[in-house]
Motif scaffolding. Structure first.
Motif, PDB file in Angstrom:
ATOM      1  N   VAL A 224       0.931  -1.212   0.244  1.00 45.25           N
ATOM      2  CA  VAL A 224       0.092  -0.015   0.079  1.00 45.25           C
ATOM      3  C   VAL A 224       0.965   1.176  -0.050  1.00 45.25           C
ATOM      4  O   VAL A 224       1.915   1.471   0.939  1.00 45.25           O
ATOM      5  CB  VAL A 224      -1.058   0.035   1.304  1.00 45.25           C
ATOM      6  N   LEU A 225       0.670   1.970  -0.969  1.00 45.53           N
ATOM      7  CA  LEU A 225       1.760   3.261  -1.049  1.00 45.53           C
ATOM      8  C   LEU A 225       0.848   4.337  -0.919  1.00 45.53           C
ATOM      9  O   LEU A 225       0.057   4.837  -1.242  1.00 45.53           O
ATOM     10  CB  LEU A 225       1.913   3.496  -2.550  1.00 45.53           C
ATOM     11  N   THR A 226       1.329   5.055   0.157  1.00 40.34           N
ATOM     12  CA  THR A 226       0.757   6.217   0.628  1.00 40.34           C
ATOM     13  C   THR A 226       1.457   7.921   0.485  1.00 40.34           C
ATOM     14  O   THR A 226       2.702   7.647   0.884  1.00 40.34           O
ATOM     15  CB  THR A 226       0.309   6.198   2.003  1.00 40.34           C
ATOM     16  N   PHE A 227       1.047   8.601  -0.166  1.00 43.44           N
ATOM     17  CA  PHE A 227       1.647   9.751  -0.415  1.00 43.44           C
ATOM     18  C   PHE A 227       1.146  10.806   0.613  1.00 43.44           C
ATOM     19  O   PHE A 227      -0.228  11.233   0.607  1.00 43.44           O
ATOM     20  CB  PHE A 227       1.424  10.488  -1.714  1.00 43.44           C
ATOM     21  N   VAL A 228       1.840  11.350   1.666  1.00 41.41           N
ATOM     22  CA  VAL A 228       1.571  12.253   2.478  1.00 41.41           C
ATOM     23  C   VAL A 228       1.919  13.657   2.209  1.00 41.41           C
ATOM     24  O   VAL A 228       3.149  13.863   2.216  1.00 41.41           O
ATOM     25  CB  VAL A 228       2.272  11.828   4.052  1.00 41.41           C
ATOM     26  N   VAL A 229       1.000  14.527   1.942  1.00 45.25           N
ATOM     27  CA  VAL A 229       1.306  15.880   1.536  1.00 45.25           C
ATOM     28  C   VAL A 229       0.888  17.017   2.542  1.00 45.25           C
ATOM     29  O   VAL A 229      -0.012  16.714   3.268  1.00 45.25           O
ATOM     30  CB  VAL A 229       0.668  16.138   0.148  1.00 45.25           C
ATOM     31  N   GLN A 230       1.487  18.013   2.450  1.00 42.91           N
ATOM     32  CA  GLN A 230       1.071  19.375   3.073  1.00 42.91           C
ATOM     33  C   GLN A 230       1.093  20.309   2.018  1.00 42.91           C
ATOM     34  O   GLN A 230       1.978  20.621   1.490  1.00 42.91           O
ATOM     35  CB  GLN A 230       2.255  19.628   4.314  1.00 42.91           C
ATOM     36  N   GLU A 231      -0.294  20.830   2.074  1.00 42.42           N
ATOM     37  CA  GLU A 231      -0.353  22.033   0.967  1.00 42.42           C
ATOM     38  C   GLU A 231       0.047  23.254   1.371  1.00 42.42           C
ATOM     39  O   GLU A 231       0.254  23.377   2.622  1.00 42.42           O
ATOM     40  CB  GLU A 231      -1.890  22.163   0.864  1.00 42.42           C
ATOM     41  N   ASN A 232       0.561  24.144   0.394  1.00 38.84           N
ATOM     42  CA  ASN A 232       0.862  25.462   0.335  1.00 38.84           C
ATOM     43  C   ASN A 232      -0.213  26.326   1.334  1.00 38.84           C
ATOM     44  O   ASN A 232      -1.384  25.950   1.200  1.00 38.84           O
ATOM     45  CB  ASN A 232       1.393  26.189  -0.600  1.00 38.84           C
ATOM     46  N   PRO A 233       0.141  27.340   1.906  1.00 37.83           N
ATOM     47  CA  PRO A 233      -0.800  28.173   2.606  1.00 37.83           C
ATOM     48  C   PRO A 233      -1.760  28.500   1.378  1.00 37.83           C
ATOM     49  O   PRO A 233      -1.514  28.887   0.273  1.00 37.83           O
ATOM     50  CB  PRO A 233      -0.107  29.163   3.117  1.00 37.83           C
ATOM     51  N   THR A 234      -3.009  29.032   2.067  1.00 37.61           N
ATOM     52  CA  THR A 234      -4.270  29.668   1.253  1.00 37.61           C
ATOM     53  C   THR A 234      -3.780  31.009   1.262  1.00 37.61           C
ATOM     54  O   THR A 234      -3.660  31.698   2.123  1.00 37.61           O
ATOM     55  CB  THR A 234      -5.517  29.363   1.842  1.00 37.61           C
ATOM     56  N   ILE A 235      -4.243  31.694   0.102  1.00 35.96           N
ATOM     57  CA  ILE A 235      -3.914  32.838  -0.197  1.00 35.96           C
ATOM     58  C   ILE A 235      -5.356  33.634   0.511  1.00 35.96           C
ATOM     59  O   ILE A 235      -6.420  33.467  -0.194  1.00 35.96           O
ATOM     60  CB  ILE A 235      -3.843  33.507  -1.658  1.00 35.96           C
ATOM     61  N   GLN A 236      -5.159  34.516   1.419  1.00 38.31           N
ATOM     62  CA  GLN A 236      -6.393  35.168   2.063  1.00 38.31           C
ATOM     63  C   GLN A 236      -6.883  36.553   1.156  1.00 38.31           C
ATOM     64  O   GLN A 236      -7.982  36.857   1.324  1.00 38.31           O
ATOM     65  CB  GLN A 236      -6.006  35.505   3.510  1.00 38.31           C
ATOM     66  N   GLU A 237      -5.636  37.094   0.973  1.00 41.12           N
ATOM     67  CA  GLU A 237      -5.903  38.494   0.290  1.00 41.12           C
ATOM     68  C   GLU A 237      -4.639  38.702  -0.690  1.00 41.12           C
ATOM     69  O   GLU A 237      -3.572  38.562  -0.530  1.00 41.12           O
ATOM     70  CB  GLU A 237      -5.847  39.601   1.355  1.00 41.12           C
ATOM     71  N   VAL A 238      -5.046  39.614  -1.700  1.00 41.28           N
ATOM     72  CA  VAL A 238      -3.982  40.144  -2.803  1.00 41.28           C
ATOM     73  C   VAL A 238      -4.047  41.670  -2.728  1.00 41.28           C
ATOM     74  O   VAL A 238      -5.199  42.192  -2.818  1.00 41.28           O
ATOM     75  CB  VAL A 238      -4.447  39.475  -4.240  1.00 41.28           C
ATOM     76  N   LYS A 239      -2.821  42.372  -2.323  1.00 42.53           N
ATOM     77  CA  LYS A 239      -2.781  43.587  -2.419  1.00 42.53           C
ATOM     78  C   LYS A 239      -2.074  44.221  -3.349  1.00 42.53           C
ATOM     79  O   LYS A 239      -1.111  43.836  -3.885  1.00 42.53           O
ATOM     80  CB  LYS A 239      -2.094  44.203  -1.015  1.00 42.53           C
ATOM     81  N   ILE A 240      -2.473  45.424  -4.053  1.00 43.31           N
ATOM     82  CA  ILE A 240      -1.723  46.207  -4.886  1.00 43.31           C
ATOM     83  C   ILE A 240      -1.194  47.489  -4.302  1.00 43.31           C
ATOM     84  O   ILE A 240      -2.095  48.347  -3.903  1.00 43.31           O
ATOM     85  CB  ILE A 240      -2.278  46.431  -6.187  1.00 43.31           C
TER      86      ILE A 240
END
Length: 890
Positions: A224-240
């Motif tokens: 049984v092959l299991t890939f354990v991943v940790q996602e990048n953070p979520t973008i809450q806001e984009v500022k200019i």
């Protein structure tokens, strides 16, 4: 944060490496397989085939991660010339070479197929012998069959190394199936360390994860092959931050980083470059763009900020050329789309902004221009761009070479009887300078000439002979007719509303005709001009019958009915509202019907119209207008009620002749107390009848209804009203209008000149001509330095009473102010006047004005704002006059 991500990734790689090491160790402990020589059943070289089969199986077994006994070792333990045929013999040899499994069998050639019949023998005897079989098409080609045999061996020998299942853990936003789609490892296949390494790299490349681990566990069915991943953070806001010259919404629309998506550093980096390019397109080549990622409240929720330092706009200061001897720099710059900065114009346009893609295209334009002028060897080099404190300096190297003249032009190959006449129609002429553009036109002209005579597959090839010694060239067009083609059937598809006959009657080519490209082109133009369809195509379709080609007319219907409401302001009519209901393709029969209403401060109009474009099956349009008009003048009100019967016939793509009969009831009322006696006398007449016949012709070749750049408009009409028709008015009116738009060749200036004259001859001396039939000038459509009706003959009291003849001349200079928005500036001069019937037509008495304005083809309708200044101001004239016209539709 970058440091944390870095260490997480390193730890993930170390953890994955541990898994790979354990797999590699397991691989070293994998079963050992020996391949016995196969028995060959073939009429070919059996020894060579036997060796090939043995090598294929040995190499493929090793590739599948199993250990394999060296074939030389196997052969040492075999009796010379004898093959292993029984399971016991196989086990005996297997024990000698310390193998766990032995493979033996035969290779058989039967007809056009070959097969491998094999057995997998467990040397220990604990497992039963497995029978293996694979077949492949193609005589004595064992490779495909060998691969499938080894796959069966792996399944039986390495059952514990089979992937029983693939799982993903730790993903939140990214679906497991999306992750599995990038994997090389597949359920039911052997777990291979190399594939696992590639899988980890592939998941990282997706850009959504800051950490990827792999875990391998045992199950009764395999690994049984299991890939354990940790996602990048979520973008809450984009500022200019720091933007002034470009709106924030335009920047956000151009970049890929969006709120509530997963943070991807590569996307952020790409977006920095997108913003840089956006600023460069506006001329801000010194703009400095940086990005930052912060986590102000939650380490899993990022705020991405793009920091902008715009700096000053950098313009193109100078464009020069090096090596041009025969072409002036001004001429060359005129060919280019890239322009130097020009005072004022650059403030309202993009002139003077460097766009490298456009500059690269300009190199091609310059090369084409030189070749069109006869410089056949001309080369234009890569522009050299130098950035200085005051802007960009561009120098373009040019090698002109010599200019070639044409000494001879002829058509050869398959010729027609009138070949001499055809050659006269060529653009390229002897003694002219060579031009590639003329050659292209000639090829198009010859191709159409041949295709118009039925040779749909005609081929025209130019043969250009260059003579460097005397700088001359000869042009020969080789023409090949190929077979003559007739039109078979004409199919029409896509017309869900418009009837077939409405489409067919616009075609200029028919079934059974010789093929003609010009007739097909004319048919396409007529169908597009109907404006019933979003898209129209006429596609020639080859048939199985030689010399016969079908035509497929493809149309896509569009909405032809409309309900519109409008409003605006006119300097002639004041505030107004309007409404219209129209159907231009009634019941799919091509008929048009409309009801219009116009309500203004100074005018009211109600009109019902019906038009049949093909009366009685002929291309003659007929129609009916019923109307009620009311207009308030300064000293009286005019009301008209009547109808008009119309008939007209178009010819060509731009022209038509027309005639109509008008029956109308008119009256003058609400006369002011200070009106002239002439106007009072008109009111005393009550309702009067007008019955007249008008004939005319019109030709309009302009390229846009509101913002034309080229073309002409010419209209001539004659109206006759007579008691013989039951009219109380007896007159003959003739008018001529002519205007022309033309590019001036300087920047994007457009010139426009217009002239119009009219005369009405009152044929009844016993009564006055009705005032509403007379000519009054002034307003936005002719003399813009005066209000409507302020120019014309006056009575003894100084009141304007209108003229029986008039003339107006107008000259305008048009130029783009903001081209993308369709905003155009205008500078104008008008001259004109109206005269009494007894007075001569005297241009020295023309009133003149000049002025400027702005025109905008806005989404809400055409808009005009213009100011006219009288140049020959008289007593009572205003010093200037604002003219304004606008409308809106929704």
């Amino acid at each position: 944060m970058v440091t944390r991500n870095y260490f997480k990734r390193v730890l993930g790689i170390l953890a994955a490496s541990a898994v790979l090491i354990s797999l590699a160790y397991a691989e070293d402990q994998s079963p050992k397989v020996a391949v016995m020589p196969f028995v060959i059943h073939s009429q070919k070289d059996q020894t060579a085939i036997q060796k090939s089969v043995e090598e294929l199986l040995t190499r493929q077994i090793a590739a599948e991660g199993m250990r394999v006994v060296d074939p030389a070792e196997v052969h040492k333990n075999l009796r010379a010339g004898e093959a292993v045929q029984t399971e016991e013999e196989a086990r005996a040899v297997g024990r000698k070479v310390q193998a766990d499994f032995v493979v033996l069998g035969s290779f058989n050639v039967i007809g056009t197929s070959n097969s491998l019949d094999a057995k997998l023998v467990d040397v220990s005897g604990r497992k039963k012998t497995e029978n293996l079989f694979a077949e492949e098409k193609g005589i004595e080609n064992p490779a495909g069959a060998a691969i499938r045999i080894v796959q069966q061996i792996a399944v039986n020998v390495m059952a514990k190394a089979l992937i029983a299942d693939i799982k993903v853990r730790g993903n939140d936003r990214i679906e497991a199936d999306a992750i599995k789609s990038v994997l090389k490892s597949k359920k039911g296949e052997i777990l291979r360390p190399d594939d696992l390494r590639e899988d980890i790299r592939s998941i990282y490349k997706m850009g959504y994860f800051e950490n990827v681990d792999a875990e391998v566990s045992d199950s009764p069915a395999g690994k049984v092959l299991t890939f354990v991943v940790q996602e990048n953070p979520t973008i809450q806001e984009v500022k200019i931050a720091g933007n002034k010259k470009i709106k924030e919404k335009d920047i956000l629309a151009a970049i890929g980083v969006k709120p509530y998506t997963i943070l991807q550093q590569n996307v952020v980096s790409d977006d920095v470059q997108k913003i840089v390019k956006l600023y460069q397109q506006k001329g801000y080549f010194g703009a400095d763009i940086t990005s930052s990622v912060t986590f102000p409240k939650d380490p899993r929720r990022a705020v991405v900020t793009f920091n902008i330092k715009e700096n000053n706009k950098i313009w193109i200061k100078k464009i020069t050329f090096r090596g041009n001897q025969h072409m002036s720099a001004r001429t060359l710059r005129g060919v280019m789309q890239t322009k130097q900065k020009m005072f004022l114009i650059s403030l309202v346009s993009e002139r003077g902004i460097l766009q490298k893609e456009v500059l690269d295209t300009d190199v091609d334009r310059l090369t084409v221009m030189y070749h069109d002028e006869g410089y056949m060897d001309a080369k234009v080099g890569i522009p050299e761009i130098t950035k200085k404190d005051d802007g960009f300096y561009i120098e373009i190297p040019v090698e002109e070479g010599q200019r070639y003249k044409v000494t001879g032009v002829k058509v050869a190959g398959d010729l027609f009887d009138n070949n001499a006449k055809i050659e006269k129609g060529l653009d390229s002429k002897p003694k002219d300078y060579f031009s590639r553009e003329k050659v292209r036109h000639d090829m198009d002209y010859l191709s159409k000439t041949y295709m118009d005579k039925g040779f749909a597959h005609a081929e025209v090839s130019p043969l250009i002979t260059r003579n460097p010694d005397d700088k001359t060239s000869d042009i020969t067009y080789e023409a090949k007719k190929n077979e003559e083609v007739h039109i078979g059937r004409i199919f029409i598809t896509g017309n869900t509303k418009t009837r077939d006959n409405v489409i067919r009657r616009e075609l200029k080519i028919y079934e059974g005709d010789l093929y003609s490209s010009s007739k097909i082109e004319a048919s396409l133009g007529r169908l597009k001009k109907l404006d019933y369809f979003e898209d129209v195509e006429i596609v020639p379709v080859e048939t199985e019958q030689p010399g016969i080609m079908n035509l497929h007319v493809k149309v896509k219907e569009k909405l032809t009915g409309s309900i519109s409401l409008g409003g605006g302001y006119s300097s002639d009519d004041g505030l107004f509202t309007s409404a219209q209901i129209m159907q231009r393709n009634l019941f799919g029969k091509g008929e048009s019907v409309s009801v219009r209403a116009y309500l203004g401060q100074a005018a009211q109009r109600y009109i019902f119209s019906f038009t049949e474009p093909w009366m009685f099956g002929y291309p003659v349009a007929g129609g009916l207008d019923v109307y009620n008009w009311l207009r308030d003048y300064d000293q009286f009100t005019e009301e008209s009620v009547g109808f008009r019967l119309r008939v007209g016939k178009p010819f060509g793509l731009h022209s038509r002749v027309f005639a109509y009969y008008t029956f109308e009831q008119d009256r003058v009322s609400d006369v002011s107390s200070d009106a002239s006696s002439y106007i009072v006398s008109q009111a005393d007449l009550g309702w009067t009848t007008l019955s007249s016949i008008t004939v005319g012709a019109e030709r309009d070749t302009t390229d846009h209804p509101f913002l034309p750049t080229r073309g002409t408009i010419n209209t001539v009409t004659a109206e006759y009203s007579s008691p013989y028709f039951g009219s109380e008015s007896n007159f003959l009116r003739a008018e001529f209008h002519s205007g022309a738009y033309f590019p001036l060749g300087v920047w994007k200036f457009i010139g426009f000149v217009k002239g119009e004259v009219g005369i009405i001859d009152h044929l009844d001396d016993s009564s006055d001509l009705p005032i509403y039939e007379r000519y009054f000038l002034g307003g936005i459509n002719n003399l813009r330095g005066w209000q409507w009706g302020d120019v014309g003959p006056r009575d003894s009291d100084g009141d304007i009473i209108g003229g029986e003849k008039y003339g107006v001349a107008t000259a305008e200079l048009l130029f783009p102010l903001y081209e993308k928005m369709g905003i155009r500036g205008v500078v104008f001069m008008d001259a004109g006047n109206a005269f009494r019937g007894s007075s001569s037509f005297d241009v020295t008495n023309f009133r003149t004005d000049a002025g400027a304005g702005v025109r905008w083809n806005s989404p809400f309708g055409p808009l005009r704002i213009e100011i006219g200044i009288p140049l020959d101001r008289q007593s009572g004239d205003d010093s200037y006059q604002w003219q304004f016209s606008a409308g809106a539709y929704f």
